[in-house]
Design an enzyme around this catalytic site. Structure first.
Site, PDB file in Angstrom:
ATOM      1  N   HIS A 113      -0.233   4.119  -7.610  1.00  2.92           N
ATOM      2  CA  HIS A 113      -0.460   4.327  -6.180  1.00  2.92           C
ATOM      3  C   HIS A 113      -0.876   5.775  -5.938  1.00  2.92           C
ATOM      4  O   HIS A 113      -0.467   6.680  -6.661  1.00  2.92           O
ATOM      5  CB  HIS A 113       0.823   4.001  -5.412  1.00  2.92           C
ATOM      6  CG  HIS A 113       0.655   3.980  -3.937  1.00  2.92           C
ATOM      7  ND1 HIS A 113       0.703   5.128  -3.172  1.00  2.92           N
ATOM      8  CD2 HIS A 113       0.430   2.963  -3.065  1.00  2.92           C
ATOM      9  CE1 HIS A 113       0.520   4.809  -1.902  1.00  2.92           C
ATOM     10  NE2 HIS A 113       0.350   3.510  -1.808  1.00  2.92           N
ATOM     11  N   GLU A 195      -7.837   1.890  -3.306  1.00  2.00           N
ATOM     12  CA  GLU A 195      -7.411   2.758  -2.208  1.00  2.00           C
ATOM     13  C   GLU A 195      -8.451   3.858  -1.980  1.00  2.00           C
ATOM     14  O   GLU A 195      -8.513   4.805  -2.769  1.00  2.00           O
ATOM     15  CB  GLU A 195      -6.094   3.453  -2.543  1.00  2.00           C
ATOM     16  CG  GLU A 195      -4.903   2.566  -2.814  1.00  2.00           C
ATOM     17  CD  GLU A 195      -3.680   3.416  -3.140  1.00  2.00           C
ATOM     18  OE1 GLU A 195      -2.832   3.602  -2.248  1.00  2.00           O
ATOM     19  OE2 GLU A 195      -3.572   3.904  -4.280  1.00  2.00           O
ATOM     20  N   GLY A 201      -5.408   7.609   6.709  1.00  2.08           N
ATOM     21  CA  GLY A 201      -4.635   8.603   7.450  1.00  2.08           C
ATOM     22  C   GLY A 201      -5.193   8.862   8.834  1.00  2.08           C
ATOM     23  O   GLY A 201      -6.354   8.516   9.139  1.00  2.08           O
TER      24      GLY A 201
END
Length: 279
Positions: A113, A195, A201
């Site tokens: 991650h 990702e 964000g």
């Protein structure tokens, strides 16, 4: 077959300490989450694979809460080494091994991650290594994690993605991450979560369908036969868009609410899954 993954990060911490847990007392949080979403896994169990990744303290409760459903429970990473007959009997203080979580009832591990990669970069950066050397070292460590998880019998969700400073070189960066990070792995037990770190964000522009499509095509050309899910956040706002990308095989959910009392809410999780799988 589609894949619906859920990463609950440190969502067990209450708002009084800066967290987002408004669901249950911390001791019952993991069980509460798993119990509340297992019906969704049952509902779509024939068309989608489901797994939820939780902090280690909640794995036992979550495994109990998921009992009787196709919801897999996973840890948020494993150590690169493990116990073995005739080998290390367990001297892994502070470290989470694949065998330990497998014996707790887990069937999955999350590896690579972006937050784990960030932590590894920070540690390696302390020795003053060049950025290119750091990236190669991170990939080698993650490769060992993948193999350690698989040796313990766990399936792996392998995360990868480029940062803002890497966007112009996205193809080379992502190719290196997937080839180095999955070296020696049994690809039949791997799913990949893409990702786009540069687009995740507040205040950032989310990756659009053409960009996600070209990345998914690249990944599938490098590791044919491995399913790719969108790891930048499957949510109500993008469920229909992601469902319209043939190269994307599912998504990774984290927060379900991004304004007001932000956090993870099981009823909103169910709505996101419905939106995606019925789009």
């Amino acid at each position: 077959m589609k894949h619906i993954f859920l990463n609950l990060k440190r969502f067990d911490i209450t708002p009084e300490l800066g967290g987002v847990n408004r669901l249950a007392e911390p001791a019952r949080w993991g069980e509460t989450v798993a119990s509340s979403i297992k019906d969704v896994a049952k509902k779509y169990g024939e068309v989608a694979e489901f797994a939820a990744f939780l902090p280690e303290a909640h794995l036992v409760g979550a495994c109990a809460g998921a009992e009787g459903s196709p919801l897999g429970i996973g840890c948020q990473g494993v150590h690169v080494a493990d116990t073995a007959p005739g080998g290390n009997f367990g001297a892994f203080t502070t470290l989470r091994t694949g065998n330990s979580v497998a014996q707790l009832g887990c069937t999955w591990a999350l590896v690579g991650h972006c937050e784990e990669r960030m932590n590894l970069r920070a540690i390696l950066g302390e020795v003053g290594a060049a950025p290119a050397d750091v990236e190669a070292a991170v990939s080698r460590i993650l490769s060992r994690e993948v193999r350690a998880a698989q040796a313990a019998g766990l399936k792996v969700l392998f995360c990868m993605g480029e940062r803002e400073e890497e966007v112009d070189d996205w193809e080379a960066v992502l190719t290196a991450q997937v080839t180095q990070g999955l070296e020696g792995a049994d690809l039949s037990g791997v799913r990949i979560a893409y990702e786009p770190v540069w687009s995740i964000g507040p205040g950032k522009t989310p990756a659009d369908a053409p960009y996600i499509t070209k990345v998914a095509r690249l990944i599938k050309s490098v590791v044919p036969g491995v399913d790719v899910v969108y790891g930048g956040g499957l949510k109500a706002d993008n469920a229909e868009m992601l469902a319209g990308i043939p190269e994307i095989d599912g998504g990774l959910i984290a927060l379900t609410r991004f304004t007001g009392e932000i956090g993870f809410y099981p009823e909103e999780y169910a709505q996101i899954v419905d939106l995606y799988l019925n789009a």
